[in-house]
Design a protein around this motif. Structure first.
Motif, PDB file in Angstrom:
ATOM      1  N   THR A   1      12.158   8.600  -7.312  1.00  0.00           N
ATOM      2  CA  THR A   1      11.806   9.286  -6.062  1.00  0.00           C
ATOM      3  C   THR A   1      11.290   8.273  -5.049  1.00  0.00           C
ATOM      4  OG1 THR A   1      11.065  11.092  -7.472  1.00  0.00           O
ATOM      5  CG2 THR A   1      10.552  11.270  -5.137  1.00  0.00           C
TER       6      THR A   1
ATOM      7  N   GLU B   1       0.835  -1.213   0.000  1.00  0.00           N
ATOM      8  CA  GLU B   1       0.000   0.000   0.000  1.00  0.00           C
ATOM      9  C   GLU B   1       0.866   1.258   0.000  1.00  0.00           C
ATOM     10  OE1 GLU B   1      -1.668  -3.360   1.838  1.00  0.00           O
ATOM     11  OE2 GLU B   1      -0.336  -2.003   2.879  1.00  0.00           O
ATOM     12  N   LEU B   2       2.041   1.133   0.636  1.00  0.00           N
ATOM     13  CA  LEU B   2       2.917   2.303   0.704  1.00  0.00           C
ATOM     14  C   LEU B   2       3.339   2.729  -0.691  1.00  0.00           C
ATOM     15  CD1 LEU B   2       5.448   1.917   3.616  1.00  0.00           C
ATOM     16  CD2 LEU B   2       3.538   3.465   3.365  1.00  0.00           C
TER      17      LEU B   2
ATOM     18  N   GLU C   1       1.724   2.013  -3.380  1.00  0.00           N
ATOM     19  CA  GLU C   1       0.526   2.493  -4.075  1.00  0.00           C
ATOM     20  C   GLU C   1       0.228   3.936  -3.684  1.00  0.00           C
ATOM     21  OE1 GLU C   1      -1.645  -1.862  -4.449  1.00  0.00           O
ATOM     22  OE2 GLU C   1      -2.407  -0.380  -3.035  1.00  0.00           O
ATOM     23  N   ALA C   2       0.388   4.198  -2.391  1.00  0.00           N
ATOM     24  CA  ALA C   2       0.163   5.570  -1.924  1.00  0.00           C
ATOM     25  C   ALA C   2       1.136   6.507  -2.633  1.00  0.00           C
ATOM     26  CB  ALA C   2       0.347   5.652  -0.411  1.00  0.00           C
ATOM     27  N   ALA C   3       2.372   6.052  -2.790  1.00  0.00           N
ATOM     28  CA  ALA C   3       3.376   6.874  -3.473  1.00  0.00           C
ATOM     29  C   ALA C   3       2.978   7.099  -4.928  1.00  0.00           C
ATOM     30  CB  ALA C   3       4.746   6.223  -3.381  1.00  0.00           C
ATOM     31  N   ALA C   4       2.456   6.046  -5.557  1.00  0.00           N
ATOM     32  CA  ALA C   4       2.030   6.179  -6.955  1.00  0.00           C
ATOM     33  C   ALA C   4       0.901   7.210  -7.065  1.00  0.00           C
ATOM     34  CB  ALA C   4       1.569   4.827  -7.501  1.00  0.00           C
ATOM     35  N   LEU C   5      -0.020   7.164  -6.093  1.00  0.00           N
ATOM     36  CA  LEU C   5      -1.117   8.131  -6.095  1.00  0.00           C
ATOM     37  C   LEU C   5      -0.609   9.534  -5.788  1.00  0.00           C
ATOM     38  CD1 LEU C   5      -3.797   5.977  -4.327  1.00  0.00           C
ATOM     39  CD2 LEU C   5      -4.129   7.106  -6.504  1.00  0.00           C
ATOM     40  N   ASP C   6       0.522   9.608  -5.098  1.00  0.00           N
ATOM     41  CA  ASP C   6       1.137  10.905  -4.792  1.00  0.00           C
ATOM     42  C   ASP C   6       2.014  11.384  -5.947  1.00  0.00           C
ATOM     43  OD1 ASP C   6       0.110  11.843  -2.475  1.00  0.00           O
ATOM     44  OD2 ASP C   6       1.601  10.939  -1.154  1.00  0.00           O
ATOM     45  N   ARG C   7       1.892  10.744  -7.068  1.00  0.00           N
ATOM     46  CA  ARG C   7       2.594  11.137  -8.284  1.00  0.00           C
ATOM     47  C   ARG C   7       4.109  11.012  -8.156  1.00  0.00           C
ATOM     48  NH1 ARG C   7       0.268  16.395 -11.434  1.00  0.00           N
ATOM     49  NH2 ARG C   7      -1.795  15.542 -11.261  1.00  0.00           N
ATOM     50  N   SER C   8       4.555  10.057  -7.335  1.00  0.00           N
ATOM     51  CA  SER C   8       5.982   9.886  -7.136  1.00  0.00           C
ATOM     52  C   SER C   8       6.590   9.116  -8.305  1.00  0.00           C
ATOM     53  CB  SER C   8       6.196   9.125  -5.827  1.00  0.00           C
ATOM     54  OG  SER C   8       7.538   8.855  -5.633  1.00  0.00           O
TER      55      SER C   8
ATOM     56  N   LEU D   1      11.532   6.422  -0.235  1.00  0.00           N
ATOM     57  CA  LEU D   1      10.673   5.477   0.473  1.00  0.00           C
ATOM     58  C   LEU D   1      11.312   4.096   0.624  1.00  0.00           C
ATOM     59  CD1 LEU D   1       7.959   6.011   1.662  1.00  0.00           C
ATOM     60  CD2 LEU D   1       6.902   4.960  -0.315  1.00  0.00           C
TER      61      LEU D   1
END
Lengths: 291, 358
Positions: A198, A184-185, A187-194, A203
């Motif tokens: 990066t 999920e971490l 995925e969260a980064a992907a949603l944060d446009r990382s 991360l």
């Protein structure tokens, strides 16, 4: 009465471990420190007390300084290469497919092969006359190397063997570390446009730092104690270019029978490895548990 | 604010079809709750909207724009994960700032946004703390703040309250409803808890085995379910369902053949004797198996010839012993066919006095 028994029970429980530990670790260390202040040839009943003479002689010995340098160089190269190649490999292998599973198993296999076999195998591979490696180089039109026979390449050749052997283990530990990062971490980064880089830098790498740190220390301590490959492949040569601390101790102790002197070198090794271990435990207790 | 459309969406995992064919429109500005038992495909649907999972076929549109090939970060969607998925190596500030940095928001602007959002979420004192030193509720707020600060078109929440204790859950539920009112953004919320769904959503999508069973406002689901599944999924205890053939006093008129008869536990009345009740509704005689007293309400489990069912009463506890008659007003009966579909054109026939013989 039962209270005395109760109080004794824990001691009784740890006694076997304590006995083994004292007999095979504490006592030899004490004895080694004791011997390092003496001159003794293993056979003579007399041990002559010489104070710090062994240490003085050793520190004045150019060979010993070269040995220290070799050990440090070997260790730094091995650790950098072993962890530095294992991480990208782990990232690549951290997938579930038959092919990736096969490669994982394949690169792990050297870890379970005896070092003696590995040394013999690589001696043959690195043979300047009919070795496979020079054959490969020839295919690409590169002039043959003397590998273990050249003071300029011998240490690096040993580093290659060490890296080859430890790569699978290091990769496996890295994969375990990667898998402990909750998906999920990412995925969260992907949603944060990382961007991938990066995500890795900000991360994955921080989350992996305990693993990385563990591997660096384990490899560091292991490399400082390298012996088998040197004893079999180079015997410290050519002209001491691959002579490292443990081999040096072995030579002085069991070939020149200068036990006192070898013990003094042993004490130096103890101090180095002990310091590294101490640093490890100090940092381990401070390391962040990401939960 | 955006409308989300899923058109003929199919999702297969390694040959297993999770979602056979999904057509769903999530209205802009709505608080839509996807609810269903675990494995019903609700989370997969959510993840496909977010772009974390790619549909096998079909189209997804957000705000009219086809996003099939748009990566998650570019869909203008913010997600709150079940376990919050906070970056453990970053402080609260770092967590909120990460997405902004990646979007190239200038530093001064970032600082203003973080200050504002933390003021709203009550996180200002914790800005420099790491997530692991925060409580569950605080972590939840950080996750919300991280999502809110991006000012997304769509908010996606995947069982965000399931890791909280009951009291905090109730509190956060209210906060989320308020938040939705204030932001006016489209909320898509996944839960397996029908109580949560009923209390939060202005539109509920009941899913089962990858299919939408019914999508409607909460009270419509409750009062006018399309099928057995929805009827039995919504409500505590769920709707009682008994085979029609084993209810002797029941006669129906209209279209269709009722295989199952359902009624809400709260619509049945317990009575010790028959009297003239048979004219008012369906009478089912049963033994009281268990009684649960919840203070304001009593829940009885009755066993009758046709099976067991629940009766919920807000009156004083029933004192008529272990035997009871449950009376369900005829207009409160629901009829379903063999496949569990609701038969809306079927009615119960009120018995003539002479024919009353239970």
């Amino acid at each position: 009465m039962p209270s005395i028994l109760n109080r004794l029970r824990p001691y009784a429980m740890v006694a076997p471990a304590l006995v083994v530990f004292s007999l095979f670790y504490l006592y030899p260390i004490g004895y080694m420190i004791h011997l390092s202040f003496h001159e003794w040839n293993f056979i003579s009943p007399v041990k002559t007390y010489v104070g710090l003479n062994n240490y003085r002689e050793m520190l004045a010995d150019d060979t010993f300084l070269q040995v220290l340098r070799n050990s440090a160089l070997y260790t730094v190269m091995t650790v950098l290469l072993a962890t530095g190649t294992a991480l990208p490999l782990a990232i690549w292998l951290n997938r579930k497919s038959a092919f990736h599973a096969f490669v994982q198993g394949a690169i792990f296999s050297p870890h379970i092969i005896s070092l003696v076999s590995i040394s013999l195998l690589w001696s043959w591979l690195m043979d300047p006359e009919y070795g496979l490696l020079n054959g490969l180089l020839h295919l690409f039109g590169i002039s043959p190397l003397k590998w273990l026979n050249d003071p300029g390449t011998a240490l690096v050749s040993l580093v290659i063997v060490a890296v080859w052997k430890s790569l699978g283990y290091n990769t496996l530990v890295f994969i375990a570390g990667l898998q402990s990062i909750p998906p999920e971490l990412l995925e969260a980064a992907a949603l944060d446009r990382s961007k991938p880089w990066t995500t890795f830098r900000r991360l994955i790498l921080p989350m992996l730092s305990p693993t990385l740190f563990f591997l660096v220390i384990i490899n560091l301590i292991g490399s400082f104690q390298v012996f088998e490959t040197i004893a079999i492949m180079t015997q410290g040569g050519p002209i001491n270019s691959t002579n490292t601390l443990v081999y040096y101790i072995y030579e002085y102790g069991f070939r020149f029978f200068k036990i006192g002197y070898a013990s003094a070198a042993g004490v130096i090794l103890l101090i180095i490895v002990g310091t590294l271990t101490l640093i490890y435990f100090r940092l381990l207790s401070r390391r962040v548990h990401y939960r | 604010m955006a409308r989300i459309e899923l058109i003929d969406v199919v999702k297969r995992f390694k040959g297993e079809t999770v979602i056979p064919n999904l057509n769903l429109t999530i209205r802009e500005g709505s608080f839509t709750v996807l609810v269903g038992p675990s494995g019903c495909g609700k989370s997969t649907t959510l993840r496909m909207i977010a772009g974390l999972e790619r549909q096998t076929s079909g189209d997804i549109r957000i705000d009219g724009e086809l996003v099939n090939d748009t990566e998650p970060g570019k869909r203008d969607v913010a997600m709150v994960f079940q376990n919050y998925a906070l970056y453990p190596n970053m402080t609260v500030r770092g967590n909120i700032e990460f997405g902004l940095k990646n979007r190239g928001v200038p530093k001064r602007e970032r600082e203003r946004l973080i200050r504002d959002i933390c003021e709203i979420a009550g996180l200002t004192p914790y800005l420099d703390k790491k997530p692991q030193s925060l409580s569950g509720g605080q972590r939840q707020r950080v996750a919300l703040a991280r999502a809110m600060v991006k000012n997304p078109k769509v908010f996606i929440l995947d069982e965000p309250l399931s890791n909280l204790d009951a009291k905090l859950r109730g509190q956060m539920r209210t906060e989320l409803i308020e938040l939705h009112k204030r932001l006016g953004t489209t909320f898509v919320y996944v839960t397996h808890d029908q109580v949560e769904a009923m209390s939060m959503g202005d539109r509920i999508v009941v899913m089962n085995k990858g299919e939408v069973m019914q999508a409607a406002p909460p009270m419509v689901l409750y009062e006018d379910p399309d099928n057995l599944f929805t009827a039995q999924f919504i409500g505590t205890p769920p709707m009682n369902v008994l085979p029609a053939s084993r209810l002797p006093g029941l006669r129906t008129e209209g279209e269709g053949h009722a295989e199952f008869v359902g009624f809400r536990p709260e619509h049945a009345l317990l009575s010790p004797e028959t009297a003239e009740l048979t004219r008012e509704g369906l009478v089912i005689a049963g033994q009281i198996a268990t009684r649960e007293s919840l203070g304001a309400e009593q829940v009885y489990k009755l066993r009758c010839e046709a099976g067991s069912f629940f009766v919920k009463s807000f009156l004083n506890p029933y004192v008529g012993g272990d035997f009871a008659l449950a009376v369900v007003p005829f207009e409160r009966l629901y009829f379903f066919d063999r496949d569990g579909n609701r038969l809306r054109r079927l009615r119960a026939v009120r018995p003539q006095l002479a024919a009353a013989g239970v």
